[in-house]
Design a protein around this motif. Structure first.
Motif, short mmCIF file in Angstrom:
data_model
loop_
_atom_site.label_atom_id
_atom_site.label_comp_id
_atom_site.label_asym_id
_atom_site.label_seq_id
_atom_site.Cartn_x
_atom_site.Cartn_y
_atom_site.Cartn_z
N ILE A 5 -72.32 -45.41 -154.18
CA ILE A 5 -73.37 -45.38 -153.39
C ILE A 5 -73.13 -46.74 -152.62
N LYS A 6 -73.17 -46.54 -151.19
CA LYS A 6 -72.89 -47.71 -150.30
C LYS A 6 -74.25 -48.14 -149.71
N GLN A 49 -71.58 -46.27 -141.85
CA GLN A 49 -72.27 -45.23 -142.23
C GLN A 49 -72.92 -45.35 -143.69
N ASP A 51 -74.77 -44.96 -147.15
CA ASP A 51 -75.78 -44.22 -148.12
C ASP A 51 -77.01 -44.63 -147.91
N THR A 79 -80.66 -41.11 -143.83
CA THR A 79 -80.39 -42.33 -144.62
C THR A 79 -81.52 -42.83 -145.17
N PHE A 122 -80.49 -40.67 -155.80
CA PHE A 122 -79.26 -40.25 -155.66
C PHE A 122 -78.82 -39.29 -156.88
N VAL A 127 -73.02 -38.07 -152.64
CA VAL A 127 -73.08 -38.93 -151.39
C VAL A 127 -71.32 -38.79 -151.16
#
Length: 127
Positions: A5-6, A49, A51, A79, A122, A127
Motif C-alpha cells: 500500500i502506497k 497516484q 493508494d 483515494t 485495505f 490496491v
C-alpha cells in the motif's frame, strides 16, 4: 508478491515527515514521498497516484492541508485521506467531516493507529 500500500505523506515538519516515512516503511507500506506544502502535495499526488494520503492540516502556519485535500478530491474521490492536526476546533472538524475522511487524528500521532486504520481499510480491497 503482494503490492505494498502506497502512502503520500503531507507534512511540513521535516523531522516528523521523516519519522512517519520510516515508520510506515518499517510496517510494510511504501511511501511515495513526503510533501512539505499543499502545492507539492497536489503535484506528488498526480505523479505518484498513491493508494492513501496522510495529510497534515496545518502546513506553513495555515490550513493548507485542507486546500490541498479539496483540490485532490475535485479529480479523485476514491483515494482515502487520513487527516492529522495539532488543532481541534469545531470549524476545522466540520470542514474535515465534509470531505468524508478515512480518519482525523490529533497530534501527537500514534503511528500504530495509522497502521491499523490503513490495514483495516485495505483488508478487503485490492490496491
Amino acid at each position: 508478491m503482494e503490492k505494498k500500500i502506497k502512502f503520500l505523506v503531507v507534512e511540513d515538519e521535516a523531522i516528523t515527515g521523516f519519522y512517519l516515512k520510516k515508520t510506515l516503511e518499517s510496517n510494510n507500506f511504501s511511501v511515495a514521498d513526503v510533501a512539505p506544502s499543499s502545492k507539492k502535495a497536489i503535484n506528488l499526488f498526480e505523479e505518484n497516484q498513491p493508494d492513501i494520503i496522510l495529510m497534515d492540516i496545518d502546513l506553513n502556519g495555515r490550513a493548507e492541508g485542507l486546500e490541498a485535500a479539496k483540490e485532490i478530491l475535485k479529480n479523485d474521490r476514491k483515494t482515502p485521506i487520513i487527516f492529522m492536526s495539532g488543532y481541534d476546533d469545531v470549524y476545522l472538524t466540520t470542514q474535515i467531516q465534509m470531505m468524508n475522511p478515512l480518519a482525523f487524528l490529533s497530534k501527537p500521532i500514534n503511528v500504530n493507529e495509522i497502521v491499523n486504520i490503513a490495514n483495516d481499510y485495505f483488508k478487503d480491497r485490492r490496491v
